[in-house]
Design an enzyme around this catalytic site. Structure first.
Site, PDB file in Angstrom:
ATOM      1  N   LEU A  82     -14.042   1.153  -0.738  1.00 36.82           N
ATOM      2  CA  LEU A  82     -13.641   2.428  -0.713  1.00 36.82           C
ATOM      3  C   LEU A  82     -12.552   2.324   0.412  1.00 36.82           C
ATOM      4  CD1 LEU A  82     -15.210   5.908  -0.212  1.00 36.82           C
ATOM      5  CD2 LEU A  82     -13.885   4.876   1.734  1.00 36.82           C
ATOM      6  N   ASP A 104      -8.634   4.656   1.533  1.00 37.08           N
ATOM      7  CA  ASP A 104      -8.016   5.790   1.962  1.00 37.08           C
ATOM      8  C   ASP A 104      -8.627   7.117   1.185  1.00 37.08           C
ATOM      9  OD1 ASP A 104      -6.436   3.663   2.778  1.00 37.08           O
ATOM     10  OD2 ASP A 104      -4.551   4.721   2.219  1.00 37.08           O
TER      11      ASP A 104
HETATM   12  C1  FRU Z   1      -3.666   2.161   3.619  1.00 36.07           C
HETATM   13  C2  FRU Z   1      -3.003   1.669   2.283  1.00 36.07           C
HETATM   14  C3  FRU Z   1      -1.769   2.457   1.805  1.00 36.07           C
HETATM   15  C4  FRU Z   1      -1.859   2.188   0.401  1.00 36.07           C
HETATM   16  C5  FRU Z   1      -3.509   1.979   0.067  1.00 36.07           C
HETATM   17  C6  FRU Z   1      -3.656   1.110  -1.055  1.00 36.07           C
HETATM   18  O1  FRU Z   1      -4.812   1.745   3.824  1.00 36.07           O
HETATM   19  O2  FRU Z   1      -2.501   0.372   2.458  1.00 36.07           O
HETATM   20  O3  FRU Z   1      -0.652   2.113   2.256  1.00 36.07           O
HETATM   21  O4  FRU Z   1      -1.230   3.220  -0.435  1.00 36.07           O
HETATM   22  O5  FRU Z   1      -3.847   1.528   1.113  1.00 36.07           O
HETATM   23  O6  FRU Z   1      -5.125   0.899  -1.326  1.00 36.07           O
END
Ligand code: FRU
Length: 483
Positions: free
Chosen positions: A43, A45
Protein backbone atom coordinates in the site's frame (compact mmCIF):
# COMPACT_ATOMS: atom_id res chain seq x y z
CA UNK A 1 -1.79 -8.44 -19.26
CA UNK A 2 1.55 -6.63 -19.28
CA UNK A 3 3.62 -6.73 -16.11
CA UNK A 4 2.10 -3.55 -14.68
CA UNK A 5 -1.48 -3.46 -15.91
CA UNK A 6 -4.41 -5.26 -14.33
CA UNK A 7 -8.08 -5.45 -15.27
CA UNK A 8 -10.84 -6.02 -12.74
CA UNK A 9 -11.32 -9.58 -14.04
CA UNK A 10 -7.60 -10.31 -13.69
CA UNK A 11 -7.69 -8.92 -10.17
CA UNK A 12 -10.68 -11.08 -9.21
CA UNK A 13 -9.09 -14.22 -10.56
CA UNK A 14 -5.79 -13.59 -8.80
CA UNK A 15 -7.57 -12.63 -5.55
CA UNK A 16 -9.22 -16.06 -5.48
CA UNK A 17 -5.82 -17.70 -5.86
CA UNK A 18 -4.49 -15.44 -3.12
CA UNK A 19 -7.09 -16.36 -0.46
CA UNK A 20 -4.65 -18.62 1.39
CA UNK A 21 -1.88 -16.07 1.31
CA UNK A 22 -4.26 -13.48 2.77
CA UNK A 23 -5.04 -15.88 5.63
CA UNK A 24 -1.30 -16.15 6.30
CA UNK A 25 -0.96 -12.34 6.28
CA UNK A 26 -3.82 -11.99 8.80
CA UNK A 27 -1.91 -14.07 11.33
CA UNK A 28 1.17 -11.87 11.38
CA UNK A 29 1.63 -10.49 14.94
CA UNK A 30 2.89 -7.23 13.39
CA UNK A 31 -0.53 -6.58 11.80
CA UNK A 32 -1.80 -3.29 13.18
CA UNK A 33 -4.85 -3.04 15.46
CA UNK A 34 -6.16 0.39 14.48
CA UNK A 35 -4.62 1.31 11.15
CA UNK A 36 -5.49 0.65 7.51
CA UNK A 37 -3.18 -1.92 5.89
CA UNK A 38 -3.23 -3.90 2.64
CA UNK A 39 -4.82 -7.33 3.08
CA UNK A 40 -1.83 -8.59 1.11
CA UNK A 41 0.95 -6.95 -0.87
CA UNK A 42 1.78 -3.28 -0.84
CA UNK A 43 0.00 0.00 0.00
CA UNK A 44 1.17 3.58 -0.53
CA UNK A 45 -0.54 6.97 -0.87
CA UNK A 46 -4.05 7.67 0.42
CA UNK A 47 -6.20 8.69 -2.56
CA UNK A 48 -9.64 10.15 -3.23
CA UNK A 49 -10.39 10.93 0.42
CA UNK A 50 -13.94 12.16 0.92
CA UNK A 51 -17.12 11.91 2.94
CA UNK A 52 -20.03 11.19 0.64
CA UNK A 53 -23.60 10.42 1.78
CA UNK A 54 -22.32 10.10 5.39
CA UNK A 55 -19.70 7.49 4.43
CA UNK A 56 -16.00 8.21 4.57
CA UNK A 57 -14.27 6.69 1.54
CA UNK A 58 -10.56 6.05 1.84
CA UNK A 59 -8.88 4.82 -1.32
CA UNK A 60 -5.19 4.05 -1.53
CA UNK A 61 -2.44 3.05 -3.91
CA UNK A 62 -2.51 -0.71 -3.74
CA UNK A 63 -0.48 -3.51 -5.21
CA UNK A 64 -2.33 -6.55 -3.91
CA UNK A 65 -0.15 -9.38 -5.16
CA UNK A 66 3.25 -7.77 -5.16
CA UNK A 67 5.25 -6.76 -2.14
CA UNK A 68 7.34 -4.24 -4.09
CA UNK A 69 4.33 -2.17 -5.17
CA UNK A 70 4.76 -2.40 -8.90
CA UNK A 71 1.14 -2.63 -10.14
CA UNK A 72 -0.86 0.37 -8.94
CA UNK A 73 -4.60 0.19 -8.49
CA UNK A 74 -6.92 1.93 -6.04
CA UNK A 75 -7.81 -0.11 -2.96
CA UNK A 76 -10.82 1.00 -0.94
CA UNK A 77 -12.09 0.97 2.65
CA UNK A 78 -15.11 2.77 4.11
CA UNK A 79 -16.22 3.86 7.56
CA UNK A 80 -18.85 6.06 9.19
CA UNK A 81 -17.06 6.56 12.49
CA UNK A 82 -13.34 5.75 12.02
CA UNK A 83 -13.73 2.75 14.37
CA UNK A 84 -15.86 0.29 12.39
CA UNK A 85 -14.58 -0.32 8.88
CA UNK A 86 -15.45 -2.23 5.77
CA UNK A 87 -12.91 -3.63 3.33
CA UNK A 88 -14.32 -2.86 -0.10
CA UNK A 89 -13.26 -4.18 -3.48
CA UNK A 90 -10.67 -2.11 -5.37
CA UNK A 91 -12.31 0.47 -7.62
CA UNK A 92 -9.78 1.67 -10.15
CA UNK A 93 -7.53 -0.54 -12.26
CA UNK A 94 -4.64 0.23 -14.61
CA UNK A 95 -6.44 -1.16 -17.61
CA UNK A 96 -6.69 1.46 -20.34
CA UNK A 97 -4.33 2.97 -22.87
CA UNK A 98 -3.88 6.09 -20.66
CA UNK A 99 -2.99 4.39 -17.36
CA UNK A 100 -1.55 1.10 -18.48
CA UNK A 101 1.43 1.28 -16.09
CA UNK A 102 -0.46 2.42 -13.03
CA UNK A 103 -3.60 4.17 -11.81
CA UNK A 104 -1.50 6.61 -9.84
CA UNK A 105 -2.52 8.99 -7.08
CA UNK A 106 -5.42 11.37 -7.22
CA UNK A 107 -8.18 13.02 -5.26
CA UNK A 108 -11.96 13.36 -5.00
CA UNK A 109 -14.18 16.36 -5.62
CA UNK A 110 -17.89 16.44 -4.84
CA UNK A 111 -20.15 18.40 -7.17
CA UNK A 112 -23.93 18.19 -7.63
CA UNK A 113 -24.15 15.01 -5.59
CA UNK A 114 -21.59 13.26 -7.74
CA UNK A 115 -18.00 12.25 -7.09
CA UNK A 116 -15.26 13.33 -9.47
CA UNK A 117 -11.97 11.50 -9.12
CA UNK A 118 -8.97 13.14 -10.78
CA UNK A 119 -5.94 10.87 -10.92
CA UNK A 120 -2.74 10.30 -12.88
CA UNK A 121 -2.58 7.64 -15.55
CA UNK A 122 1.01 6.42 -15.73
CA UNK A 123 2.30 5.02 -19.02
CA UNK A 124 5.84 3.86 -19.77
CA UNK A 125 6.88 3.32 -23.35
CA UNK A 126 8.82 0.12 -23.91
CA UNK A 127 9.76 0.26 -27.61
CA UNK A 128 13.31 1.34 -26.72
CA UNK A 129 15.44 2.48 -23.78
CA UNK A 130 14.27 5.71 -22.12
CA UNK A 131 15.27 7.64 -19.02
CA UNK A 132 11.54 7.88 -18.11
CA UNK A 133 12.09 11.40 -16.80
CA UNK A 134 12.52 13.57 -19.88
CA UNK A 135 11.17 11.00 -22.31
CA UNK A 136 9.46 7.66 -22.50
CA UNK A 137 6.74 8.34 -19.94
CA UNK A 138 3.21 9.72 -20.08
CA UNK A 139 1.53 11.30 -17.12
CA UNK A 140 -2.11 11.75 -18.07
CA UNK A 141 -4.59 13.68 -15.97
CA UNK A 142 -7.60 11.38 -15.83
CA UNK A 143 -11.19 11.70 -14.64
CA UNK A 144 -13.69 9.10 -13.50
CA UNK A 145 -17.00 9.95 -11.85
CA UNK A 146 -19.23 8.04 -9.50
CA UNK A 147 -22.68 8.35 -7.96
CA UNK A 148 -21.79 6.23 -4.94
CA UNK A 149 -18.02 5.82 -4.53
CA UNK A 150 -18.12 2.14 -5.54
CA UNK A 151 -19.01 2.07 -9.21
CA UNK A 152 -16.97 4.31 -11.45
CA UNK A 153 -17.80 5.72 -14.87
CA UNK A 154 -15.67 5.22 -17.94
CA UNK A 155 -12.30 6.95 -17.83
CA UNK A 156 -11.66 10.24 -19.56
CA UNK A 157 -8.20 11.56 -20.33
CA UNK A 158 -8.26 15.33 -19.68
CA UNK A 159 -4.64 16.39 -20.11
CA UNK A 160 -1.52 14.78 -21.50
CA UNK A 161 2.17 15.71 -21.31
CA UNK A 162 1.87 17.97 -24.36
CA UNK A 163 -0.80 19.98 -22.52
CA UNK A 164 1.55 20.87 -19.69
CA UNK A 165 3.97 23.80 -20.10
CA UNK A 166 6.99 23.22 -22.36
CA UNK A 167 9.40 23.59 -19.47
CA UNK A 168 8.08 20.42 -17.80
CA UNK A 169 9.68 16.99 -17.82
CA UNK A 170 7.39 13.96 -18.20
CA UNK A 171 6.82 13.92 -14.42
CA UNK A 172 3.59 15.82 -13.76
CA UNK A 173 1.16 14.05 -11.46
CA UNK A 174 -1.09 13.73 -8.42
CA UNK A 175 -4.01 16.13 -9.16
CA UNK A 176 -5.74 17.80 -6.24
CA UNK A 177 -8.41 20.50 -6.36
CA UNK A 178 -8.26 23.84 -4.58
CA UNK A 179 -11.33 26.03 -4.06
CA UNK A 180 -10.96 29.71 -3.35
CA UNK A 181 -13.46 32.55 -3.63
CA UNK A 182 -15.91 30.45 -5.61
CA UNK A 183 -13.32 29.36 -8.16
CA UNK A 184 -11.82 25.91 -8.51
CA UNK A 185 -8.23 25.14 -9.45
CA UNK A 186 -6.43 21.92 -10.25
CA UNK A 187 -2.97 21.53 -8.72
CA UNK A 188 -0.37 19.06 -10.02
CA UNK A 189 3.08 18.18 -8.70
CA UNK A 190 5.96 18.24 -11.15
CA UNK A 191 9.58 18.30 -12.20
CA UNK A 192 10.81 20.84 -14.73
CA UNK A 193 13.25 19.94 -17.49
CA UNK A 194 15.89 21.71 -15.41
CA UNK A 195 15.09 19.48 -12.41
CA UNK A 196 13.26 21.94 -10.27
CA UNK A 197 10.38 20.68 -8.14
CA UNK A 198 7.21 22.74 -8.54
CA UNK A 199 3.44 22.69 -8.71
CA UNK A 200 1.33 23.58 -11.73
CA UNK A 201 -1.94 25.38 -11.13
CA UNK A 202 -4.82 25.29 -13.61
CA UNK A 203 -8.02 27.28 -13.42
CA UNK A 204 -11.00 25.04 -14.01
CA UNK A 205 -13.48 26.41 -16.54
CA UNK A 206 -15.76 23.51 -15.69
CA UNK A 207 -15.03 20.03 -14.42
CA UNK A 208 -13.19 18.92 -17.54
CA UNK A 209 -11.64 22.04 -19.08
CA UNK A 210 -8.65 23.85 -17.68
CA UNK A 211 -6.57 26.89 -18.44
CA UNK A 212 -3.01 27.10 -17.22
CA UNK A 213 -2.72 29.62 -14.42
CA UNK A 214 0.85 29.42 -13.12
CA UNK A 215 3.85 27.40 -12.11
CA UNK A 216 4.55 27.83 -8.42
CA UNK A 217 7.92 27.07 -6.89
CA UNK A 218 10.57 28.45 -4.55
CA UNK A 219 13.06 31.12 -5.71
CA UNK A 220 15.90 28.64 -5.14
CA UNK A 221 15.51 25.07 -6.28
CA UNK A 222 14.20 22.92 -3.45
CA UNK A 223 14.48 19.37 -4.74
CA UNK A 224 14.00 18.11 -8.30
CA UNK A 225 10.41 16.83 -7.99
CA UNK A 226 7.41 17.67 -5.81
CA UNK A 227 4.90 14.87 -5.37
CA UNK A 228 1.37 14.92 -3.99
CA UNK A 229 0.70 18.66 -3.64
CA UNK A 230 -2.27 19.75 -1.56
CA UNK A 231 -3.21 23.44 -1.55
CA UNK A 232 -5.87 24.66 0.88
CA UNK A 233 -6.99 27.54 3.07
CA UNK A 234 -7.15 26.82 6.78
CA UNK A 235 -7.88 29.19 9.66
CA UNK A 236 -7.10 32.23 7.53
CA UNK A 237 -3.87 30.88 6.05
CA UNK A 238 -3.16 29.39 2.64
CA UNK A 239 -0.98 26.28 2.94
CA UNK A 240 0.71 24.06 0.38
CA UNK A 241 1.64 20.54 1.49
CA UNK A 242 4.09 18.83 -0.85
CA UNK A 243 6.62 16.01 -0.93
CA UNK A 244 9.90 17.28 -2.40
CA UNK A 245 12.41 14.73 -3.64
CA UNK A 246 16.13 15.48 -3.94
CA UNK A 247 16.54 17.94 -1.08
CA UNK A 248 20.07 17.73 0.34
CA UNK A 249 20.34 16.80 3.99
CA UNK A 250 21.20 19.70 6.32
CA UNK A 251 22.52 18.47 9.69
CA UNK A 252 19.39 17.18 11.45
CA UNK A 253 16.99 18.32 8.72
CA UNK A 254 15.83 16.42 5.64
CA UNK A 255 17.28 13.12 6.75
CA UNK A 256 14.70 10.90 5.08
CA UNK A 257 15.21 9.87 1.49
CA UNK A 258 12.31 12.17 0.48
CA UNK A 259 10.66 15.01 2.39
CA UNK A 260 7.11 15.84 3.33
CA UNK A 261 6.16 19.24 4.64
CA UNK A 262 4.32 22.46 4.03
CA UNK A 263 4.86 25.95 2.77
CA UNK A 264 2.89 28.85 4.16
CA UNK A 265 1.64 30.64 1.07
CA UNK A 266 1.38 34.41 1.02
CA UNK A 267 -0.73 36.43 -1.39
CA UNK A 268 -3.91 35.40 -3.11
CA UNK A 269 -4.38 33.07 -6.05
CA UNK A 270 -6.24 35.77 -7.96
CA UNK A 271 -3.10 37.91 -7.85
CA UNK A 272 0.33 36.70 -6.82
CA UNK A 273 1.29 33.72 -4.67
CA UNK A 274 4.57 33.19 -2.90
CA UNK A 275 5.90 30.23 -0.99
CA UNK A 276 7.51 30.93 2.35
CA UNK A 277 10.03 28.60 3.97
CA UNK A 278 9.36 24.87 4.10
CA UNK A 279 8.40 23.26 7.41
CA UNK A 280 8.55 19.55 8.10
CA UNK A 281 5.14 18.00 8.62
CA UNK A 282 6.37 14.90 10.42
CA UNK A 283 9.83 14.22 11.84
CA UNK A 284 9.60 10.41 11.88
CA UNK A 285 10.84 7.80 9.43
CA UNK A 286 7.56 6.71 7.92
CA UNK A 287 5.39 9.53 6.70
CA UNK A 288 4.80 10.56 3.10
CA UNK A 289 2.21 11.59 0.50
CA UNK A 290 -0.50 12.77 2.90
CA UNK A 291 -3.82 13.97 1.55
CA UNK A 292 -6.42 16.19 3.20
CA UNK A 293 -10.16 16.63 2.71
CA UNK A 294 -12.96 18.53 4.41
CA UNK A 295 -15.78 16.49 5.94
CA UNK A 296 -19.40 17.42 6.68
CA UNK A 297 -18.35 18.79 10.08
CA UNK A 298 -16.01 21.12 8.22
CA UNK A 299 -12.90 19.47 9.64
CA UNK A 300 -9.81 19.33 7.45
CA UNK A 301 -8.69 15.74 7.95
CA UNK A 302 -5.26 14.48 6.96
CA UNK A 303 -4.28 10.87 6.36
CA UNK A 304 -0.72 10.01 5.37
CA UNK A 305 1.08 7.02 4.03
CA UNK A 306 2.88 5.47 7.02
CA UNK A 307 5.79 4.54 4.81
CA UNK A 308 8.24 6.05 2.38
CA UNK A 309 9.34 5.23 -1.16
CA UNK A 310 12.87 4.05 -1.99
CA UNK A 311 13.84 3.41 1.63
CA UNK A 312 17.41 2.26 2.22
CA UNK A 313 16.28 -0.74 4.32
CA UNK A 314 13.76 -3.59 4.11
CA UNK A 315 10.61 -3.75 6.15
CA UNK A 316 10.46 -7.09 7.92
CA UNK A 317 6.74 -7.53 7.14
CA UNK A 318 7.67 -8.18 3.49
CA UNK A 319 8.47 -11.81 4.14
CA UNK A 320 5.11 -12.02 5.91
CA UNK A 321 3.32 -10.97 2.72
CA UNK A 322 2.49 -7.30 3.24
CA UNK A 323 4.06 -3.87 3.50
CA UNK A 324 3.00 -0.40 4.75
CA UNK A 325 -0.09 1.22 6.27
CA UNK A 326 -1.92 4.52 6.53
CA UNK A 327 -1.59 6.84 9.52
CA UNK A 328 -4.47 7.47 11.86
CA UNK A 329 -6.67 10.34 10.61
CA UNK A 330 -5.53 13.70 12.00
CA UNK A 331 -7.51 16.94 12.11
CA UNK A 332 -5.50 19.96 11.00
CA UNK A 333 -5.55 23.42 12.48
CA UNK A 334 -3.33 26.43 11.96
CA UNK A 335 -2.18 28.96 14.51
CA UNK A 336 0.98 30.74 15.61
CA UNK A 337 2.65 30.11 12.27
CA UNK A 338 2.34 26.32 12.46
CA UNK A 339 0.15 23.48 11.32
CA UNK A 340 -1.13 21.33 14.17
CA UNK A 341 -2.20 17.71 13.78
CA UNK A 342 -4.72 16.31 16.27
CA UNK A 343 -5.74 12.63 16.20
CA UNK A 344 -9.36 12.51 15.10
CA UNK A 345 -11.75 12.60 18.09
CA UNK A 346 -13.65 9.47 16.99
CA UNK A 347 -10.65 7.34 18.03
CA UNK A 348 -11.59 8.04 21.66
CA UNK A 349 -14.31 5.42 21.20
CA UNK A 350 -11.53 2.81 20.93
CA UNK A 351 -10.23 3.61 24.40
CA UNK A 352 -10.39 0.97 27.11
CA UNK A 353 -10.09 1.65 30.81
CA UNK A 354 -8.43 4.89 31.88
CA UNK A 355 -5.17 4.78 33.87
CA UNK A 356 -3.39 7.75 35.34
CA UNK A 357 -0.09 8.21 37.11
CA UNK A 358 1.08 10.63 39.73
CA UNK A 359 4.07 12.87 39.40
CA UNK A 360 5.79 11.30 42.42
CA UNK A 361 5.96 7.91 40.73
CA UNK A 362 7.19 9.18 37.40
CA UNK A 363 10.59 7.55 37.56
CA UNK A 364 9.30 4.04 37.38
CA UNK A 365 6.09 4.48 35.48
CA UNK A 366 5.27 1.48 33.28
CA UNK A 367 2.70 0.60 30.64
CA UNK A 368 2.60 -3.11 29.96
CA UNK A 369 0.44 -2.94 26.86
CA UNK A 370 1.69 -2.48 23.32
CA UNK A 371 -1.47 -1.02 21.81
CA UNK A 372 -2.34 2.14 23.69
CA UNK A 373 -2.78 5.88 23.67
CA UNK A 374 -0.77 7.74 26.31
CA UNK A 375 -0.44 11.45 27.13
CA UNK A 376 2.33 12.79 29.30
CA UNK A 377 1.78 16.35 30.45
CA UNK A 378 4.92 18.04 31.62
CA UNK A 379 4.68 20.54 34.42
CA UNK A 380 8.38 21.07 34.88
CA UNK A 381 10.81 20.35 32.08
CA UNK A 382 13.89 18.21 32.67
CA UNK A 383 15.96 15.84 30.58
CA UNK A 384 14.37 12.42 30.41
CA UNK A 385 14.00 9.31 28.34
CA UNK A 386 11.04 7.11 27.58
CA UNK A 387 11.59 3.53 26.58
CA UNK A 388 8.81 2.47 24.22
CA UNK A 389 10.06 -0.85 22.90
CA UNK A 390 13.03 -3.11 23.66
CA UNK A 391 15.30 -0.96 21.58
CA UNK A 392 13.34 2.23 21.03
CA UNK A 393 13.73 5.35 23.14
CA UNK A 394 12.50 8.90 23.02
CA UNK A 395 14.84 11.37 24.66
CA UNK A 396 14.58 15.01 25.57
CA UNK A 397 17.56 17.17 26.43
CA UNK A 398 16.40 20.17 28.36
CA UNK A 399 19.54 22.23 27.63
CA UNK A 400 19.41 21.90 23.87
CA UNK A 401 15.59 21.38 23.69
CA UNK A 402 16.26 18.49 21.40
CA UNK A 403 13.62 15.76 21.27
CA UNK A 404 14.84 12.60 19.59
CA UNK A 405 13.61 9.17 18.66
CA UNK A 406 16.29 6.43 18.81
CA UNK A 407 15.74 3.08 17.22
CA UNK A 408 18.02 0.10 17.72
CA UNK A 409 17.36 -3.31 16.19
CA UNK A 410 13.60 -2.80 16.52
CA UNK A 411 13.85 -0.03 13.95
CA UNK A 412 14.93 -2.51 11.25
CA UNK A 413 17.30 0.01 9.68
CA UNK A 414 15.81 3.18 11.10
CA UNK A 415 18.21 5.01 13.42
CA UNK A 416 17.67 8.50 14.91
CA UNK A 417 15.42 11.44 14.08
CA UNK A 418 15.07 14.63 16.08
CA UNK A 419 13.56 18.09 16.27
CA UNK A 420 14.47 21.15 18.32
CA UNK A 421 11.43 22.31 20.25
CA UNK A 422 10.74 25.76 21.72
CA UNK A 423 9.72 23.94 24.93
CA UNK A 424 8.13 20.62 25.80
CA UNK A 425 4.62 20.69 27.20
CA UNK A 426 2.89 17.49 26.20
CA UNK A 427 3.59 14.19 24.46
CA UNK A 428 0.82 12.00 23.14
CA UNK A 429 1.83 8.55 21.93
CA UNK A 430 -0.39 6.36 19.76
CA UNK A 431 1.29 2.98 19.96
CA UNK A 432 0.12 0.09 17.81
CA UNK A 433 1.65 -3.38 17.46
CA UNK A 434 4.24 -2.17 14.94
CA UNK A 435 3.87 1.62 14.77
CA UNK A 436 4.29 4.75 16.83
CA UNK A 437 2.74 8.15 16.19
CA UNK A 438 4.03 10.73 18.65
CA UNK A 439 2.30 14.11 18.85
CA UNK A 440 4.30 16.74 20.69
CA UNK A 441 2.84 19.97 22.07
CA UNK A 442 -0.63 19.12 20.79
CA UNK A 443 0.56 18.11 17.35
CA UNK A 444 2.89 21.00 16.48
CA UNK A 445 5.62 18.35 16.01
CA UNK A 446 4.86 14.78 15.04
CA UNK A 447 7.05 11.69 14.73
CA UNK A 448 5.55 8.75 12.83
CA UNK A 449 7.44 5.52 12.50
CA UNK A 450 7.07 1.81 12.06
CA UNK A 451 8.77 -0.32 14.71
CA UNK A 452 9.23 -4.07 14.64
CA UNK A 453 9.84 -5.51 18.07
CA UNK A 454 11.68 -8.77 17.77
CA UNK A 455 11.70 -10.03 21.34
CA UNK A 456 9.00 -10.07 24.00
CA UNK A 457 7.50 -6.64 24.53
CA UNK A 458 9.31 -4.31 26.93
CA UNK A 459 6.81 -2.13 28.77
CA UNK A 460 6.90 1.62 28.31
CA UNK A 461 8.93 3.26 31.08
CA UNK A 462 9.52 6.92 31.76
CA UNK A 463 12.81 7.88 33.35
CA UNK A 464 13.72 11.42 34.38
CA UNK A 465 14.39 12.13 38.00
CA UNK A 466 13.74 15.85 37.83
CA UNK A 467 10.75 15.64 35.58
CA UNK A 468 7.39 16.67 36.96
CA UNK A 469 4.15 15.94 35.29
CA UNK A 470 1.34 13.47 34.93
CA UNK A 471 0.45 10.61 32.66
CA UNK A 472 -2.89 9.33 31.41
CA UNK A 473 -3.22 6.28 29.21
CA UNK A 474 -5.76 3.90 27.73
CA UNK A 475 -5.42 0.50 26.15
CA UNK A 476 -6.74 0.87 22.60
CA UNK A 477 -9.28 -1.55 21.19
CA UNK A 478 -8.79 -2.63 17.60
CA UNK A 479 -10.80 -1.41 14.63
CA UNK A 480 -13.87 -3.54 14.02
CA UNK A 481 -14.12 -4.95 10.49
CA UNK A 482 -17.53 -5.80 9.11
CA UNK A 483 -18.07 -7.78 5.97
C1 FRU B 1 3.99 9.20 -4.13
C2 FRU B 1 3.82 8.66 -5.54
C3 FRU B 1 2.97 9.59 -6.38
C4 FRU B 1 2.43 8.68 -7.43
C5 FRU B 1 2.20 7.42 -6.65
C6 FRU B 1 2.41 6.14 -7.41
O1 FRU B 1 4.31 8.19 -3.23
O2 FRU B 1 5.07 8.44 -6.15
O3 FRU B 1 3.68 10.70 -6.91
O4 FRU B 1 1.25 9.15 -8.00
O5 FRU B 1 3.10 7.45 -5.55
O6 FRU B 1 2.09 5.05 -6.63
Amino acid sequence: MNALSMTKAEYEQKARQFAKERERVKKDPWRLAYHIMPDSGWLNDPNGLCQFHDIYHIYYQYSPFDIEGKVKLWGHVTTKDFCTWKQEEPVLFPDCRYDLRGAYSGSAYIHNDQLYFYYTGNVKLTDRAYDYIYEGREHNTMLVTSKDGYLLSDKKCLMRNEDYPDCMSKHVRDPKLYEHNGKTYLVLGGRTKSDQGCVLIYQMKDLIHFSFDRLLTTPQTFGYMWECPDLFDLDGQTILIACPQGVPQEADRYQNVYQCGYFLVSGDIEHSLELESFQTLDYGFDFYAPQTFVDQQNRRILIGWMGMPDIPYDNPTCERGWQHALTIPRVLSYHDGMLYQTPIAELKALRGEKHSGSVARFNDYHILERVYECTITIEQEASFSIQVRNEVYMKYDVDTKRFSLHMGADGSGRTVRSAILPSLERITIYSDTSSLEVFINDGAYVFTTRVYEKQAHTPLSINGKDLQGSVVWYKMNPYQWKS
